[in-house]
Each structure stands twice: as structure tokens, then as C-alpha cells.
Design a protein around this motif. Structure first.
Motif, PDB file in Angstrom:
ATOM      1  N   ALA A  98      42.259  11.157 -25.746  1.00  0.00           N
ATOM      2  CA  ALA A  98      40.858  10.785 -25.875  1.00  0.00           C
ATOM      3  C   ALA A  98      40.387  10.248 -24.530  1.00  0.00           C
ATOM      4  O   ALA A  98      41.168   9.655 -23.800  1.00  0.00           O
ATOM      5  CB  ALA A  98      40.710   9.724 -26.950  1.00  0.00           C
ATOM      6  N   ASN A 333      42.179   4.688 -38.766  1.00  0.00           N
ATOM      7  CA  ASN A 333      43.585   5.116 -38.805  1.00  0.00           C
ATOM      8  C   ASN A 333      44.532   4.013 -39.247  1.00  0.00           C
ATOM      9  O   ASN A 333      44.140   2.875 -39.452  1.00  0.00           O
ATOM     10  CB  ASN A 333      44.003   5.658 -37.444  1.00  0.00           C
ATOM     11  CG  ASN A 333      43.824   4.622 -36.356  1.00  0.00           C
ATOM     12  OD1 ASN A 333      44.167   3.467 -36.551  1.00  0.00           O
ATOM     13  ND2 ASN A 333      43.256   5.018 -35.241  1.00  0.00           N
TER      14      ASN A 333
ATOM     15  N   SER B 109      47.426   9.712 -37.581  1.00  0.00           N
ATOM     16  CA  SER B 109      46.036   9.282 -37.451  1.00  0.00           C
ATOM     17  C   SER B 109      45.759   8.549 -36.153  1.00  0.00           C
ATOM     18  O   SER B 109      44.618   8.405 -35.758  1.00  0.00           O
ATOM     19  CB  SER B 109      45.646   8.411 -38.645  1.00  0.00           C
ATOM     20  OG  SER B 109      46.495   7.293 -38.721  1.00  0.00           O
ATOM     21  N   THR B 110      46.806   8.068 -35.466  1.00  0.00           N
ATOM     22  CA  THR B 110      46.539   7.340 -34.223  1.00  0.00           C
ATOM     23  C   THR B 110      46.569   8.259 -33.004  1.00  0.00           C
ATOM     24  O   THR B 110      46.415   7.796 -31.881  1.00  0.00           O
ATOM     25  CB  THR B 110      47.575   6.220 -34.009  1.00  0.00           C
ATOM     26  OG1 THR B 110      48.875   6.793 -34.147  1.00  0.00           O
ATOM     27  CG2 THR B 110      47.412   5.120 -35.020  1.00  0.00           C
ATOM     28  N   THR B 112      45.266  12.000 -31.063  1.00  0.00           N
ATOM     29  CA  THR B 112      44.243  13.043 -31.097  1.00  0.00           C
ATOM     30  C   THR B 112      44.881  14.338 -31.593  1.00  0.00           C
ATOM     31  O   THR B 112      46.103  14.442 -31.695  1.00  0.00           O
ATOM     32  CB  THR B 112      43.654  13.302 -29.704  1.00  0.00           C
ATOM     33  OG1 THR B 112      44.701  13.760 -28.860  1.00  0.00           O
ATOM     34  CG2 THR B 112      43.037  12.049 -29.130  1.00  0.00           C
ATOM     35  N   TYR B 154      40.030  12.513 -32.766  1.00  0.00           N
ATOM     36  CA  TYR B 154      40.983  11.913 -33.698  1.00  0.00           C
ATOM     37  C   TYR B 154      40.790  12.529 -35.082  1.00  0.00           C
ATOM     38  O   TYR B 154      39.681  12.947 -35.424  1.00  0.00           O
ATOM     39  CB  TYR B 154      40.779  10.398 -33.771  1.00  0.00           C
ATOM     40  CG  TYR B 154      41.318   9.692 -32.563  1.00  0.00           C
ATOM     41  CD1 TYR B 154      42.690   9.462 -32.439  1.00  0.00           C
ATOM     42  CD2 TYR B 154      40.492   9.302 -31.522  1.00  0.00           C
ATOM     43  CE1 TYR B 154      43.207   8.841 -31.317  1.00  0.00           C
ATOM     44  CE2 TYR B 154      41.002   8.676 -30.394  1.00  0.00           C
ATOM     45  CZ  TYR B 154      42.359   8.453 -30.302  1.00  0.00           C
ATOM     46  OH  TYR B 154      42.876   7.847 -29.193  1.00  0.00           O
TER      47      TYR B 154
END
Ligand SMILES: Nc1ncnc2c1ncn2[C@@H]1O[C@H](COP(=O)(O)OP(=O)(O)O)[C@@H](O)[C@H]1O
Ligand SMILES: [Mg+2]
Lengths: 369, 300
Positions: A98, A333, B109-110, B112, B154
Motif C-alpha cells: 500500500a 482487519n 486481511s493485514t 494487500t 487491502y
């Protein structure tokens, strides 16, 4: 079968020919990856006729070299051609990670965010408390919506199942206070005051404070983690759409359980600490066990008990509030669940200790010193 | 074998006939027996559809094959290696040769999407340079039909269909020979589902995959499955092509394929075939007539 991916550069008609040989697979390409990338000079042809096996990674490599050197690919097997065809137009420059700011703007930004978060956090907790009060009010007017089963279940989790660990902890703390106190008081020949010390400090301060810390660690964290996970799996949203207010179904039973159980647990903890002190008194100071207990009644003013019992539900409210608030703040998350659980426990313990200091001053001013 | 050779040891592609062989599989949870003496063979290079009512143990069968569920009895061999005898996390040289798309996507989930695809690459082939690994991750994401921007997003920022595709990209990270898909089109809109079907078929053909595909989607069965295994009564009661299955005289199979939705899927496919093979104007009429007929029958 094992083999190595290899390559060879030789002159052919029309320019240099790069001949790839061996398996060109994701499992074998690591051996030649760096070398092929750093090849210099003109290459007119990439010859795949010596390639024994190929997958998309091998085909990607061939494509990459061919594009960089403006070369043509020859000798591709039927499978290689199919793979090369599938990879056409798959170039991309998109960042994998990201987007991340450079250090000099990231650090101040993170700092500023912390400050703002602290402010919005306070607002958030206050407005959460507000909506809790409103929800409680509407429950009071419609008592039939109250979830007794959930409350009893939470009371069991927060209260009953915490009895062994809180009992043991308090008993040991009572022992430590009595033993250390006796050593110091013996210097003035005032060993008997150990009874006052143990009785007053546990009922007034330590019983409730240690219990609050234990409940924050046990139950505050559980509230945050469970509500956070429910938030991630959209269970909370599902409840809303069915017309169940999460405030009523999830938050109120938990906070009520914490508020109701804290005085009971705090009183229980104080009792266990006094018993611990009495055991030490019997063993070290020669004060008989029952004498120790009956002296407690004489030397500890009743308001010490009230001080402890008034503080306990307030601490319970803070712990429940922090746990539920942070749990419901989880979004995105699984890492967030961990972060929020930590925040719930740390902020609850911090607030409990700060408030305890205020209470100490307050009650002394009141004349309950 | 020298140190260096060992580091870049690779598996030759499987050349046998049956990459997956399940024999006498029995799975029990407490009192419930989910599978009893179940046999199944998956042929190399096919898309095998697995169907069965909800709770008949399709997911459990898949978990048994990939070694997440230790069965009570029976043997499972993948690429002729027994999965049962291996410890759950033991390296037996098959885990890098299959890709799995779980029912819920199961993306980390943490990370990308791009980083998700890189996880298996880093795990199995740390020697690959960062540059190449990034490139691989990017083209795998594009190959799975996601737009370029999705690489750095994400999972929580993706729609349900995009999550499925991202899961597929991760399943394809190591260029597997075997692909396990658990209800990949469940929860997708019909257009998205059809696109996913096409993608599965294309990938199977270009990459030479063998696909184990659990599905409820009748269109998927008709469109892309070479054979279909039917799970019922704790066993695989039949494995065959769809037309052959429809002739079988088993109540559940009849209900499934010849019920209203089964017939609708069949008509849809017949219409597609007609459109493909006939360009004549008269064929248009025939198609329209058939269309009308089938829609009025649905109404009735
Ligand atoms: N971990 C588990 N513990 C107990 N029962 C289970 C477990 N996993 C699956 N089952 C049971 O096994 C049966 C088959 O489940 P599953 O394979 O998920 O069904 P499906 O065919 O819909 O994918 C169900 O009845 C389910 O209740
Ligand atoms: Mg399932």
C-alpha cells in the motif's frame, strides 16, 4: 527428476541468440533470475527450443527479456506459446505494498494523528456513554426487552469464573502486606497495628484496585476481542438489520455484568486478603487467627468498606465501557482486533488508577479519612 | 545431491492419470458420519464438478484431500503421495503444487492483494529476487481478471466478487497443477459468475490445470465441468458427464438436474449452442420461439 535452468549466449544469424535450457519453472528460476535480468548487450533472439518444462513464471521471464532487448522469441513449444499468449498485456507498474509516505512526513503525520485520535477518542467514549444512557433509559421504559439470559451469562463469565484467580491473588497480597508491614512496624514495637494496616488498606484501596486490574485484563479484553470479531464478520451489522440494537443485546449486558460484579468481587478480594493477613499473623506474629479477624471489626471504620464498595461499580463501568467501545470501533482487519483489545485494557487500567487517586482525595475531604 | 542442486530442486509435472485418488474415506464428527467408505478418482486435466446437498460434506471432502482434516479411515493420495500419513504441516512436496480457493476467500486481511499473492512465493521460493516476485504477483492478479489498481488494495476494500478473484490469484501464485475451488461462484451476480466460469475454463486450458470444483451452480456444471461427482448418502454415488448423469435413476439426481432450475440451465445452454452454430435468419426465429416457449413455461 531434478535439473537446472541454464542459459547460453551465442552468435547466430541476425545477431546474438540467448538459448534457454532446462526447466523454466517457478521452482527453478531462482538460479538464473538475477543473471538474466542483468544481461547486457544486444540480443536478437530468445531461443526456447531447449526448455524442457515451462510455466507462467518461465514464460514471463522470456517475455521480459524479449521486451527489454527488443528480441524475438523462437522455438517455443505449443504450451509455451499458449502461456506467452496468456501473458500478453499483463504488464503493470502498480505498487505491491500500500502506498507509504516518506519518513519525514510520515512521522509528524503519525504524531498529529495520535493527538487527534486522543481527542476524538475522548469524544467517542463520551458519546458512547451518552448512547448507553439513552439505551438504558429506553430499556427501563420497556423492561421486557431486557436480556436477562445474556446478563446472567456475562455475570458468570465476569464474576463467577474469576473467583479462583482473584481469590488466590488477594490471599497472596494479604500475606505480603501483613508480612512486610509486620517487619516495619516491629521497629516501633507496634506489630499489633498490622491488623489495622491489612484491614484498612485492603478494604479501602487494594482489594478493589487489584480486582479492577484483574477484571480489565480478563473481561475488558474479552469484551473488546469478541465484539471486534463480531464487527469484522458483520454479525453486528446483521443484528442491526434484524432490528436488534447492539447496544441492548451486546453492550448493556456486558457493562451491567461488570458494574454488578465489581463490588462483589472487590469485597470478596478484600476478605481473601484479610484471611491471608490473618494466616501470617497467626504464623509469624503469634496473633491467633480468630482474634485477628475479630480485631478487624474493631479497628476498621465502616466507612472504609463504603469507600471500597462505592468505587467498585464505577471501576466496573469504566472497564465495561472501554472494552465495548473499543470492540465496536474495530474495522478492516484482524490486526485491528489486537490493537483495540490492547487499547481497551490499557485505557481502562489507566482510567481506573487516575480515578482512584481522585477518590482518595475526595473521600478524605469528606472526612472519611 | 549437492547443496545447490537441492536448493533449486523442482518437481516434474505429474504425468500419471489420476492426480487425486481417494479410497475408503470415512469422516465422523462425534455421532455424525459425514463420509463412509467414499471413493473418488480425479483425472488429470479435467474440471471435476462436485455437487451435493448442503451439509453432505463437500467442503469436508476437500479439506480431507488437502490434508486439513484427518479422516477416521481411508487413504488420500495426491500425485501418488499419501496425504494421510504425513503430519499436518510436514513438507511432502505437494503443497507447492496445488492452489486452494476457500469458500470465504480467506485472504490475509493485514496484507494487500499483491502481498497476499507473494506469501506462497516467499514461503517456497525465497531465492526469487524481489523484482521478479513483484512482477509475478502483478501479472497473477491481472490474470485473475482484477484491474491493476487492485494490487495495492487491502481485502477489506474489495467487493465480494473481487475477493474471490484475489483468492484465485493467490491460489495460482505457484503455478499449481491442481486447483481446488470451494463454491467460487456462490454469491456472485450471474454476469460475474459466468465471467468467473469462463476464467476458470481458460486458465485450465492455458495452464494445463486439473480442477476440483465444488459448486451449487447448475450453469457452472453445464458450461465448464468435464465430469461431475455427486455426493449423497455419505458416498460419491456417481461420477460422469452431465448428460449421462441426467439419465441415472436416483431421486436426488433427478430432482437436481431435472427440477425447474436444472431444466432452465439446460434450456439456456441449448439456446447458447443454437446461437453459436446457426447464423441463418430462420434460426433466429427458432431461437425466439424456443425463448418464448421456455419463458411462458416458467410463468405457468
Ligand atoms: N469441524 C466440524 N465439527 C463438527 N461437524 C462438522 C465440522 N465440519 C463439518 N461438520 C459437519 O459435516 C457436515 C458436512 O459439512 P460441509 O462439508 O461443510 O458441507 P457442505 O457439503 O455444505 O460443504 C455438516 O453436517 C457439518 O455439520
Ligand atoms: Mg461447503
Amino acid at each position: 527428476m531434478t535439473g537446472l535452468a541454464e542459459y547460453e549466449l551465442h552468435e547466430g544469424e541476425g545477431g546474438a541468440v540467448l538459448a534457454l535450457t532446462g526447466p523454466y519453472l517457478v521452482s527453478s528460476i531462482g538460479a538464473v533470475d538475477e543473471d538474466l535480468r542483468s544481461l547486457e548487450g544486444d540480443i536478437a533472439q530468445v531461443d526456447l527450443s531447449g526448455v524442457s518444462e515451462i510455466d507462467t513464471v518461465g514464460a514471463w521471464m522470456a517475455c521480459h527479456i524479449a521486451t527489454r532487448h527488443n528480441a524475438t522469441i523462437t522455438g517455443a513449444s505449443e504450451r509455451a506459446q499458449r502461456l506467452l499468449g496468456a501473458l500478453e498485456g499483463m504488464d503493470s507498474e502498480e505498487q505491491i505494498a500500500a502506498p507509504r509516505l516518506p519518513v519525514w512526513s510520515r512521522v509528524p503525520e503519525a504524531m498529529g494523528e495520535k493527538v487527534f485520535n486522543a481527542r476524538t477518542g475522548v469524544y467517542g467514549v463520551l458519546s458512547f456513554l451518552g448512547s448507553l444512557i439513552l439505551a438504558t433509559w429506553s430499556l427501563l421504559r420497556n423492561p421486557r426487552r431486557f436480556r436477562m439470559v445474556a446478563l446472567v451469562r456475562q455475570a458468570e463469565l465476569v464474576g463467577v469464573s474469576a473467583l479462583p484467580i482473584i481469590g488466590l491473588m488477594s490471599f497472596l497480597i494479604g500475606i505480603v502486606i501483613a508480612q512486610q508491614g509486620a517487619v516495619q512496624l516491629a521497629q516501633f514495637g507496634a506489630e499489633t497495628l498490622t491488623i489495622n494496616l491489612v484491614g484498612r488498606i485492603t478494604l479501602r484501596e487494594l482489594g478493589v484496585l487489584m480486582t479492577a486490574i484483574m477484571v480489565a485484563g480478563r473481561s475488558g479484553s474479552a469484551f473488546a476481542a469478541q465484539l471486534g470479531t463480531m464487527k469484522l464478520t458483520e454479525e453486528v451489522d446483521a443484528m442491526r438489520t434484524i432490528g436488534i440494537a447492539p447496544m441492548e443485546a451486546l453492550v448493556i449486558p456486558r457493562i451491567m455484568a461488570a458494574v454488578l460484579m465489581m463490588p462483589l468481587l472487590g469485597f470478596y478480594a478484600s476478605c481473601m486478603a484479610i484471611i491471608g493477613g490473618a494466616v501470617i499473623g497467626d504464623v509469624i506474629l503469634g496473633i491467633p487467627f480468630w482474634t485477628f479477624l475479630s480485631r478487624i471489626q474493631e479497628v476498621v471504620p465502616t466507612y472504609d468498606l463504603w469507600v471500597g464498595l462505592i468505587k467498585a461499580p464505577v471501576f466496573g463501568l469504566i472497564i465495561g465501557l472501554a472494552g465495548c467501545y473499543h470492540g465496536l470501533q474495530v474495522r478492516g482487519n484482524s490486526e485491528e482486533v489486537g490493537i483495540r483489545t490492547t487499547m481497551a485494557v490499557v485505557s481502562a487500567i489507566f482510567a481506573v488508577i487516575v480515578l482512584d487517586a481522585f477518590f482518595a482525595v475526595f473521600f478524605t475531604e469528606l472526612g472519611w479519612g | 545431491m549437492s547443496e545447490e542442486e537441492n536448493a533449486f530442486h523442482h518437481h516434474a509435472r505429474y504425468r500419471g492419470d489420476y492426480p487425486i485418488v481417494v479410497e475408503g474415506l470415512t469422516n465422523r464428527f462425534g455421532e455424525i458420519t459425514v463420509h463412509e467408505d467414499l471413493d473418488l478418482k480425479v483425472q488429470r486435466g479435467e474440471i471435476l464438478g462436485v455437487v451435493g446437498g448442503s451439509g453432505t460434506g463437500k467442503s469436508v471432502l476437500m479439506r480431507s484431500i488437502i490434508g486439513l482434516q484427518t479422516p477416521n479411515a481411508g487413504d488420500v493420495r495426491v500425485f501418488d503421495k499419501s496425504i494421510i500419513e504425513a503430519e499436518p504441516d510436514e513438507e511432502i512436496g505437494v503443497r507447492d503444487r496445488w492452489g486452494v480457493l476457500f469458500q470465504g476467500g480467506a485472504l490475509f486481511s493485514t496484507l494487500t492483494v499483491g502481498e497476499n499473492v507473494e506469501v506462497p512465493l516467499k514461503q517456497f521460493y525465497p531465492e526469487i529476487s524481489d523484482e521478479l516476485r513483484h512482477e509475478i504477483a502483478r501479472y497473477k492478479v491481472l490474470l485473475s481478471g482484477l484491474p491493476e489498481e487492485a494490487v495495492s488494495k487491502y481485502p477489506s476494500e474489495l467487493s465480494g466478487g473481487m475477493k474471490k478473484r484475489a483468492g484465485l490469484a493467490r491460489a495460482l501464485a505457484l503455478d499449481p497443477e491442481l486447483l481446488f475451488l470451494d463454491e467460487p461462484t456462490a454469491g456472485l451476480d450471474p454476469i460475474g459468475a459466468a465471467a468467473f466460469d469462463r476464467l476458470t475454463r481458460e486458465l485450465k486450458e492455458t495452464l494445463g490445470l486439473t480442477v476440483f470444483l465444488i459448486t451449487h451452480d447448475l450453469d457452472t456444471l453445464h458450461e465448464i465441468c468435464d465430469r461431475v461427482a455427486v455426493l449423497a448418502d455419505r458416498k460419491v454415488i456417481a461420477v460422469d458427464t452431465v448428460p449421462n448423469l441426467m439419465d441415472l435413476d436416483h431421486p436426488w439426481i433427478q430432482e437436481y438436474f431435472n427440477g425447474p432450475r436444472g431444466r432452465a440451465a439446460l434450456t439456456a445452454q441449448a439456446l447458447d449452442e443454437l446461437r453459436k452454430h446457426m447464423d441463418l435468419p430462420i434460426a433466429e426465429h427458432a431461437v425466439k420461439a424456443l425463448d418464448n416457449a421456455s419463458s411462458s413455461k416458467d410463468k405457468a
